[in-house]
Write an enzyme that holds these catalytic residues in place. Sequence first.
Site, PDB file in Angstrom:
ATOM      1  N   GLY A  13      -1.678  -7.462  -9.549  1.00  0.00           N
ATOM      2  CA  GLY A  13      -1.772  -7.272  -8.092  1.00  0.00           C
ATOM      3  C   GLY A  13      -2.899  -8.105  -7.506  1.00  0.00           C
ATOM      4  O   GLY A  13      -3.585  -7.681  -6.576  1.00  0.00           O
ATOM      5  N   ALA A  14      -3.063  -9.312  -8.042  1.00  0.00           N
ATOM      6  CA  ALA A  14      -4.217 -10.141  -7.645  1.00  0.00           C
ATOM      7  C   ALA A  14      -3.871 -11.187  -6.595  1.00  0.00           C
ATOM      8  O   ALA A  14      -4.659 -12.090  -6.323  1.00  0.00           O
ATOM      9  CB  ALA A  14      -4.818 -10.805  -8.879  1.00  0.00           C
ATOM     10  N   ARG A  16      -3.576 -10.646  -3.437  1.00  0.00           N
ATOM     11  CA  ARG A  16      -4.341 -10.385  -2.204  1.00  0.00           C
ATOM     12  C   ARG A  16      -5.165  -9.117  -2.394  1.00  0.00           C
ATOM     13  O   ARG A  16      -5.128  -8.500  -3.469  1.00  0.00           O
ATOM     14  CB  ARG A  16      -3.407 -10.263  -0.989  1.00  0.00           C
ATOM     15  CG  ARG A  16      -2.284  -9.278  -1.165  1.00  0.00           C
ATOM     16  CD  ARG A  16      -1.177  -9.561  -0.138  1.00  0.00           C
ATOM     17  NE  ARG A  16       0.080  -8.989  -0.582  1.00  0.00           N
ATOM     18  CZ  ARG A  16       0.469  -7.747  -0.329  1.00  0.00           C
ATOM     19  NH1 ARG A  16      -0.301  -6.944   0.359  1.00  0.00           N
ATOM     20  NH2 ARG A  16       1.618  -7.300  -0.771  1.00  0.00           N
ATOM     21  N   ASN A  96      -4.364  -3.163 -11.417  1.00  0.00           N
ATOM     22  CA  ASN A  96      -4.651  -2.959  -9.996  1.00  0.00           C
ATOM     23  C   ASN A  96      -3.387  -2.922  -9.127  1.00  0.00           C
ATOM     24  O   ASN A  96      -3.410  -2.357  -8.038  1.00  0.00           O
ATOM     25  CB  ASN A  96      -5.586  -4.090  -9.523  1.00  0.00           C
ATOM     26  CG  ASN A  96      -5.672  -4.183  -8.019  1.00  0.00           C
ATOM     27  OD1 ASN A  96      -6.398  -3.438  -7.380  1.00  0.00           O
ATOM     28  ND2 ASN A  96      -4.905  -5.108  -7.432  1.00  0.00           N
ATOM     29  N   SER A 148      -7.161   6.039  -7.338  1.00  0.00           N
ATOM     30  CA  SER A 148      -7.411   6.276  -5.910  1.00  0.00           C
ATOM     31  C   SER A 148      -8.006   7.668  -5.743  1.00  0.00           C
ATOM     32  O   SER A 148      -7.715   8.571  -6.548  1.00  0.00           O
ATOM     33  CB  SER A 148      -6.103   6.204  -5.119  1.00  0.00           C
ATOM     34  OG  SER A 148      -6.297   6.675  -3.802  1.00  0.00           O
ATOM     35  N   TYR A 161       2.551   8.807  -4.284  1.00  0.00           N
ATOM     36  CA  TYR A 161       1.349   7.991  -4.561  1.00  0.00           C
ATOM     37  C   TYR A 161       0.299   8.826  -5.305  1.00  0.00           C
ATOM     38  O   TYR A 161      -0.288   8.367  -6.291  1.00  0.00           O
ATOM     39  CB  TYR A 161       0.807   7.474  -3.224  1.00  0.00           C
ATOM     40  CG  TYR A 161      -0.359   6.526  -3.327  1.00  0.00           C
ATOM     41  CD1 TYR A 161      -0.181   5.201  -3.734  1.00  0.00           C
ATOM     42  CD2 TYR A 161      -1.647   6.943  -2.989  1.00  0.00           C
ATOM     43  CE1 TYR A 161      -1.257   4.326  -3.801  1.00  0.00           C
ATOM     44  CE2 TYR A 161      -2.725   6.073  -3.059  1.00  0.00           C
ATOM     45  CZ  TYR A 161      -2.528   4.766  -3.462  1.00  0.00           C
ATOM     46  OH  TYR A 161      -3.596   3.895  -3.526  1.00  0.00           O
ATOM     47  N   LYS A 165      -1.218   8.141  -9.088  1.00  0.00           N
ATOM     48  CA  LYS A 165      -2.645   7.884  -9.344  1.00  0.00           C
ATOM     49  C   LYS A 165      -3.256   8.980 -10.209  1.00  0.00           C
ATOM     50  O   LYS A 165      -4.128   8.694 -11.047  1.00  0.00           O
ATOM     51  CB  LYS A 165      -3.397   7.736  -8.014  1.00  0.00           C
ATOM     52  CG  LYS A 165      -2.954   6.521  -7.188  1.00  0.00           C
ATOM     53  CD  LYS A 165      -3.200   5.206  -7.911  1.00  0.00           C
ATOM     54  CE  LYS A 165      -2.950   3.999  -7.027  1.00  0.00           C
ATOM     55  NZ  LYS A 165      -3.220   2.720  -7.694  1.00  0.00           N
ATOM     56  N   ILE A 194     -10.379   1.361   1.571  1.00  0.00           N
ATOM     57  CA  ILE A 194     -10.871  -0.022   1.495  1.00  0.00           C
ATOM     58  C   ILE A 194     -10.033  -0.878   2.441  1.00  0.00           C
ATOM     59  O   ILE A 194      -8.796  -0.794   2.426  1.00  0.00           O
ATOM     60  CB  ILE A 194     -10.734  -0.567   0.045  1.00  0.00           C
ATOM     61  CG1 ILE A 194     -11.340   0.411  -0.983  1.00  0.00           C
ATOM     62  CG2 ILE A 194     -11.337  -1.962  -0.073  1.00  0.00           C
ATOM     63  CD1 ILE A 194     -12.806   0.698  -0.855  1.00  0.00           C
TER      64      ILE A 194
HETATM   65  P1  NAP Z   1      -2.393  -4.782  -1.312  1.00  0.00           P
HETATM   66  O1  NAP Z   1      -3.310  -5.525  -0.405  1.00  0.00           O
HETATM   67  O2  NAP Z   1      -1.151  -4.179  -0.773  1.00  0.00           O
HETATM   68  O3  NAP Z   1      -2.043  -5.750  -2.555  1.00  0.00           O
HETATM   69  C1  NAP Z   1      -1.241  -5.266  -3.597  1.00  0.00           C
HETATM   70  C2  NAP Z   1      -1.054  -6.339  -4.649  1.00  0.00           C
HETATM   71  O4  NAP Z   1      -0.245  -5.747  -5.690  1.00  0.00           O
HETATM   72  C3  NAP Z   1      -0.299  -7.561  -4.138  1.00  0.00           C
HETATM   73  O5  NAP Z   1      -0.835  -8.737  -4.721  1.00  0.00           O
HETATM   74  C4  NAP Z   1       1.124  -7.338  -4.643  1.00  0.00           C
HETATM   75  O6  NAP Z   1       1.859  -8.506  -4.941  1.00  0.00           O
HETATM   76  C5  NAP Z   1       0.861  -6.615  -5.943  1.00  0.00           C
HETATM   77  N1  NAP Z   1       2.039  -5.862  -6.368  1.00  0.00           N
HETATM   78  C6  NAP Z   1       2.651  -4.834  -5.727  1.00  0.00           C
HETATM   79  N2  NAP Z   1       3.714  -4.418  -6.428  1.00  0.00           N
HETATM   80  C7  NAP Z   1       3.786  -5.213  -7.522  1.00  0.00           C
HETATM   81  C8  NAP Z   1       4.684  -5.289  -8.621  1.00  0.00           C
HETATM   82  N3  NAP Z   1       5.728  -4.468  -8.722  1.00  0.00           N
HETATM   83  N4  NAP Z   1       4.460  -6.234  -9.569  1.00  0.00           N
HETATM   84  C9  NAP Z   1       3.411  -7.091  -9.482  1.00  0.00           C
HETATM   85  N5  NAP Z   1       2.524  -7.058  -8.456  1.00  0.00           N
HETATM   86  C10 NAP Z   1       2.702  -6.131  -7.493  1.00  0.00           C
HETATM   87  O7  NAP Z   1      -3.164  -3.556  -2.040  1.00  0.00           O
HETATM   88  P2  NAP Z   1      -4.731  -3.199  -2.114  1.00  0.00           P
HETATM   89  O8  NAP Z   1      -5.094  -2.405  -0.920  1.00  0.00           O
HETATM   90  O9  NAP Z   1      -5.526  -4.400  -2.481  1.00  0.00           O
HETATM   91  O10 NAP Z   1      -4.720  -2.142  -3.342  1.00  0.00           O
HETATM   92  C11 NAP Z   1      -4.908  -2.564  -4.674  1.00  0.00           C
HETATM   93  C12 NAP Z   1      -4.948  -1.313  -5.558  1.00  0.00           C
HETATM   94  O11 NAP Z   1      -5.982  -0.434  -5.118  1.00  0.00           O
HETATM   95  C13 NAP Z   1      -3.645  -0.497  -5.515  1.00  0.00           C
HETATM   96  O12 NAP Z   1      -3.378   0.030  -6.785  1.00  0.00           O
HETATM   97  C14 NAP Z   1      -3.989   0.623  -4.552  1.00  0.00           C
HETATM   98  O13 NAP Z   1      -3.219   1.776  -4.804  1.00  0.00           O
HETATM   99  C15 NAP Z   1      -5.456   0.847  -4.882  1.00  0.00           C
HETATM  100  N6  NAP Z   1      -6.193   1.489  -3.802  1.00  0.00           N
HETATM  101  C16 NAP Z   1      -6.336   0.871  -2.597  1.00  0.00           C
HETATM  102  C17 NAP Z   1      -7.051   1.514  -1.590  1.00  0.00           C
HETATM  103  C18 NAP Z   1      -7.274   0.889  -0.261  1.00  0.00           C
HETATM  104  O14 NAP Z   1      -7.881   1.572   0.589  1.00  0.00           O
HETATM  105  N7  NAP Z   1      -6.878  -0.330  -0.025  1.00  0.00           N
HETATM  106  C19 NAP Z   1      -7.577   2.796  -1.809  1.00  0.00           C
HETATM  107  C20 NAP Z   1      -7.382   3.385  -3.047  1.00  0.00           C
HETATM  108  C21 NAP Z   1      -6.704   2.722  -4.045  1.00  0.00           C
HETATM  109  P3  NAP Z   1       2.336  -9.551  -3.767  1.00  0.00           P
HETATM  110  O15 NAP Z   1       1.057 -10.180  -3.286  1.00  0.00           O
HETATM  111  O16 NAP Z   1       3.219 -10.501  -4.485  1.00  0.00           O
HETATM  112  O17 NAP Z   1       3.026  -8.706  -2.750  1.00  0.00           O
END
Ligand code: NAP
Length: 253
Positions: A13-14, A16, A96, A148, A161, A165, A194
Amino acid sequence: MSNFQDKVVVVTGAGRGIGKEIARQFAAAGAKVAVISRSEASCQGAADEINAESASSATGGSATAYALDIADHEAVQAIGKQIVSDLGAVNVLVNNAGVTRDGLLMRMKDTDWDTVIDTNLKGAFNTVKAFQRSMMKAQDPRIINIASVIGLMGNAGQANYAASKAGLIGFTKSIARELAGRKVCCNAIAPGFITTDMTDELPEKVREGILTNIPLGDFGATQDIAALALFLAGEQARYITGQVIACDGGMTM
Ligand code: NAP
């Protein structure tokens, strides 16, 4: 900061958000990073950006893009072999990749449940299966799962979700016990709110409501989570395993 010169780091998930920042910081510390995301454009774009930064700062770090669906068991095993052959034995695996499909249970479709569990939970199973043998032979092996606070607290409208988690936290503790004899440390990070594309989707009213529950009074940044991931992967964290560390401005204290 620890030196990750020549270490091999896999970040799912790198393309973005949090994952991209984790990949960026590992490469800045000298690591060879496998940047995984679903779409080719996303992971290649992130890898190109990271490589341009590495070239200008001469850190020796690099990024290589691998596009795949982390929920696809066979594809992950195949790309796992490819990554080890391209970059070498994996020292650090950061699980991630994650998605949300929010909705009250009353209206939640079974496909919303399956997509979230398959990506957020089975995805981590798939990568650990793919890399654990290689990691047992590597120096200072570390697995870091991005969970999370929702996995700790639950949340109305996020049963799928939260279950994924909370499952990831149970998975973390189990593999920490299973792999401890081989000195593979495994920990989870539980981010709070975040600022990323994932949270940008939330309506302003929901964001304001969340803010009132954050003692530090602000949303977190991707850099906050990446700094913690690098700490957990570094030498100073060698005696930490099976833990869930919240990085949430005090939300879950
Ligand atoms: P994001 O901006 O939506 O980015 C998600 C990334 O995961 C993207 O690069 C996406 O790929 C990739 N992805 C999604 N499904 C995939 C799959 N089936 N196979 C391969 N790659 C996949 O998410 P984020 O906010 O950075 O969150 C990252 C992690 O932190 C997640 O696990 C999320 O649950 C956790 N988290 C986030 C927050 C928050 O507040 N943001 C809080 C708690 C936990 P593409 O770029 O190709 O779409």
